[in-house]
Design a protein around this motif. Structure first.
Motif, mmCIF file in Angstrom:
data_model
loop_
_atom_site.group_PDB
_atom_site.id
_atom_site.type_symbol
_atom_site.label_atom_id
_atom_site.label_comp_id
_atom_site.label_asym_id
_atom_site.label_seq_id
_atom_site.Cartn_x
_atom_site.Cartn_y
_atom_site.Cartn_z
ATOM 1 N N SER A 136 11.430 2.060 -0.166
ATOM 2 C CA SER A 136 12.109 3.357 -0.255
ATOM 3 C C SER A 136 11.134 4.506 -0.055
ATOM 4 C CB SER A 136 12.805 3.507 -1.612
ATOM 5 O OG SER A 136 13.890 2.615 -1.721
ATOM 6 N N ALA A 137 10.001 4.418 -0.747
ATOM 7 C CA ALA A 137 9.005 5.493 -0.674
ATOM 8 C C ALA A 137 8.361 5.564 0.703
ATOM 9 C CB ALA A 137 7.942 5.281 -1.753
ATOM 10 N N VAL A 138 7.974 4.413 1.237
ATOM 11 C CA VAL A 138 7.299 4.362 2.540
ATOM 12 C C VAL A 138 8.245 4.830 3.655
ATOM 13 C CG1 VAL A 138 6.314 2.777 4.251
ATOM 14 C CG2 VAL A 138 5.585 2.641 1.860
ATOM 15 N N ALA A 139 9.510 4.426 3.570
ATOM 16 C CA ALA A 139 10.481 4.849 4.585
ATOM 17 C C ALA A 139 10.693 6.357 4.550
ATOM 18 C CB ALA A 139 11.812 4.133 4.364
ATOM 19 N N ALA A 140 10.691 6.925 3.350
ATOM 20 C CA ALA A 140 10.839 8.378 3.234
ATOM 21 C C ALA A 140 9.664 9.094 3.886
ATOM 22 C CB ALA A 140 10.954 8.777 1.755
ATOM 23 N N TYR A 141 8.474 8.546 3.713
ATOM 24 C CA TYR A 141 7.300 9.131 4.369
ATOM 25 C C TYR A 141 7.366 8.944 5.891
ATOM 26 C CZ TYR A 141 4.348 10.816 0.565
ATOM 27 O OH TYR A 141 3.820 11.558 -0.464
ATOM 28 N N ALA A 142 7.904 7.837 6.345
ATOM 29 C CA ALA A 142 8.061 7.623 7.784
ATOM 30 C C ALA A 142 8.947 8.716 8.381
ATOM 31 C CB ALA A 142 8.664 6.244 8.058
ATOM 32 N N ARG A 143 10.039 9.020 7.702
ATOM 33 C CA ARG A 143 10.915 10.093 8.170
ATOM 34 C C ARG A 143 10.210 11.439 8.101
ATOM 35 N NH1 ARG A 143 14.422 6.921 5.037
ATOM 36 N NH2 ARG A 143 14.340 8.375 3.276
ATOM 37 N N HIS A 144 9.461 11.647 7.034
ATOM 38 C CA HIS A 144 8.740 12.904 6.833
ATOM 39 C C HIS A 144 7.720 13.153 7.941
ATOM 40 C CE1 HIS A 144 6.711 16.157 4.665
ATOM 41 N NE2 HIS A 144 5.571 15.509 4.818
ATOM 42 N N TYR A 145 7.035 12.095 8.338
ATOM 43 C CA TYR A 145 5.985 12.221 9.355
ATOM 44 C C TYR A 145 6.486 11.949 10.775
ATOM 45 C CZ TYR A 145 2.449 12.298 5.612
ATOM 46 O OH TYR A 145 1.680 12.629 4.525
ATOM 47 N N GLY A 146 7.750 11.578 10.909
ATOM 48 C CA GLY A 146 8.279 11.271 12.229
ATOM 49 C C GLY A 146 7.744 9.972 12.810
ATOM 50 N N GLU A 147 7.499 8.997 11.933
ATOM 51 C CA GLU A 147 6.956 7.703 12.364
ATOM 52 C C GLU A 147 8.081 6.680 12.553
ATOM 53 O OE1 GLU A 147 3.899 7.157 13.137
ATOM 54 O OE2 GLU A 147 2.719 8.752 12.182
ATOM 55 N N ASP A 148 7.719 5.487 13.002
ATOM 56 C CA ASP A 148 8.668 4.406 13.236
ATOM 57 C C ASP A 148 9.148 3.858 11.881
ATOM 58 O OD1 ASP A 148 9.909 1.923 13.710
ATOM 59 O OD2 ASP A 148 8.634 1.490 15.429
ATOM 60 N N GLU A 149 10.345 4.253 11.492
ATOM 61 C CA GLU A 149 10.825 3.897 10.158
ATOM 62 C C GLU A 149 10.999 2.402 9.975
ATOM 63 O OE1 GLU A 149 14.583 4.831 7.177
ATOM 64 O OE2 GLU A 149 14.097 6.262 8.775
ATOM 65 N N THR A 150 11.474 1.704 10.999
ATOM 66 C CA THR A 150 11.664 0.265 10.866
ATOM 67 C C THR A 150 10.330 -0.448 10.660
ATOM 68 O OG1 THR A 150 13.697 0.260 12.174
ATOM 69 C CG2 THR A 150 12.518 -1.825 11.993
ATOM 70 N N LEU A 151 9.336 -0.086 11.446
ATOM 71 C CA LEU A 151 8.015 -0.701 11.306
ATOM 72 C C LEU A 151 7.452 -0.444 9.908
ATOM 73 C CD1 LEU A 151 5.228 -1.000 13.860
ATOM 74 C CD2 LEU A 151 4.651 0.103 11.701
ATOM 75 N N TRP A 152 7.631 0.768 9.412
ATOM 76 C CA TRP A 152 7.121 1.103 8.084
ATOM 77 C C TRP A 152 7.892 0.363 6.994
ATOM 78 C CZ3 TRP A 152 4.473 6.305 6.824
ATOM 79 C CH2 TRP A 152 3.558 6.629 7.832
ATOM 80 N N ARG A 153 9.209 0.232 7.161
ATOM 81 C CA ARG A 153 10.010 -0.511 6.180
ATOM 82 C C ARG A 153 9.568 -1.973 6.122
ATOM 83 N NH1 ARG A 153 14.602 1.557 3.968
ATOM 84 N NH2 ARG A 153 15.428 3.500 4.825
ATOM 85 N N VAL A 154 9.390 -2.572 7.288
ATOM 86 C CA VAL A 154 8.975 -3.978 7.360
ATOM 87 C C VAL A 154 7.641 -4.180 6.648
ATOM 88 C CG1 VAL A 154 8.151 -5.756 8.963
ATOM 89 C CG2 VAL A 154 10.293 -4.543 9.436
ATOM 90 N N THR A 155 6.704 -3.273 6.874
ATOM 91 C CA THR A 155 5.393 -3.364 6.236
ATOM 92 C C THR A 155 5.520 -3.312 4.719
ATOM 93 O OG1 THR A 155 4.403 -2.259 8.150
ATOM 94 C CG2 THR A 155 3.085 -2.349 6.130
#
Length: 200
Positions: A38-57
């Motif tokens: 949840s936290a990492v995905a929120a940061y992915a959206r915040h930074y405009g990064e690949d949310e799926t890749l970040w969620r998987v990690t």
């Protein structure tokens, strides 16, 4: 938490969730990985990064811990990363997972690695702070209460305060801004995390 299509065949939230559950029986450890997600995905959206890749990690950062808890090259996270490498997961994912364990010696170079590390211990503190509340509702947890729990070294002894501080520093974010951000992310996913309080 809908899955989003990506080019790499090994990357899907549902696939990562299935793998995490297959390797992890402990509900508390599963919940931890979901909270970090949840936290990492929120940061992915915040930074405009690949949310799926970040969620998987995030979902897989501790998936081997239950089977191989020893902090060594024959344990977590080395065994899990070796398995993921065989499955074709990208090096960015593998480096971030290795980097979340200080003893691995793998530096946290990518933003993903820094975010994962910064969210790992902090989500544990937040979860512990919710579970001692009479209502067990993360929606009612305030930052000032979390600050008190952070300063109380007898509370949630397993949470490394040094790691929490170091994580925010490496990410370049003020500690309590970071904590507020992670708390909001977890509040938004309260039902998924089982932290929405007693609804009976």
């Amino acid at each position: 938490m809908a899955d989003t299509p990506v080019s790499h065949p090994a990357l899907s939230r549902e696939g990562a969730l299935e793998l995490m559950r297959a390797w992890t029986a402990s509900e508390s450890l599963r919940s931890h990985m979901l909270a970090v997600e949840s936290a990492v995905a929120a940061y992915a959206r915040h930074y405009g990064e690949d949310e799926t890749l970040w969620r998987v990690t995030a979902l897989l950062h501790d998936f081997d811990y239950e089977r191989y808890p020893e902090p060594s090259e024959s344990g977590h996270p080395f065994v899990g990363v070796a398995y993921l490498r065989e499955q074709g997961f990208p090096e960015e994912v593998l480096e971030a997972i290795l980097g979340h364990a200080d003893y691995s010696g793998v530096p946290r170079r990518s933003r993903l690695a820094k975010v994962l590390y910064a969210c790992d211990e902090l989500t544990g503190l937040i979860t512990a702070a919710v579970l001692v509340r009479p209502d067990k509702d993360i929606g009612n947890l305030e930052l000032k209460s979390l600050k008190k729990k952070f300063k109380d070294k007898a509370f949630a002894r397993g949470v490394s305060r040094d790691d929490v501080v170091r994580g925010a520093q490496e990410l370049g974010v003020e500690l309590w801004e970071h904590a507020a951000f992670v708390l909001r992310a977890m509040q938004e996913d309260a039902e998924v995390l089982g932290l929405g309080g007693d609804r009976a």
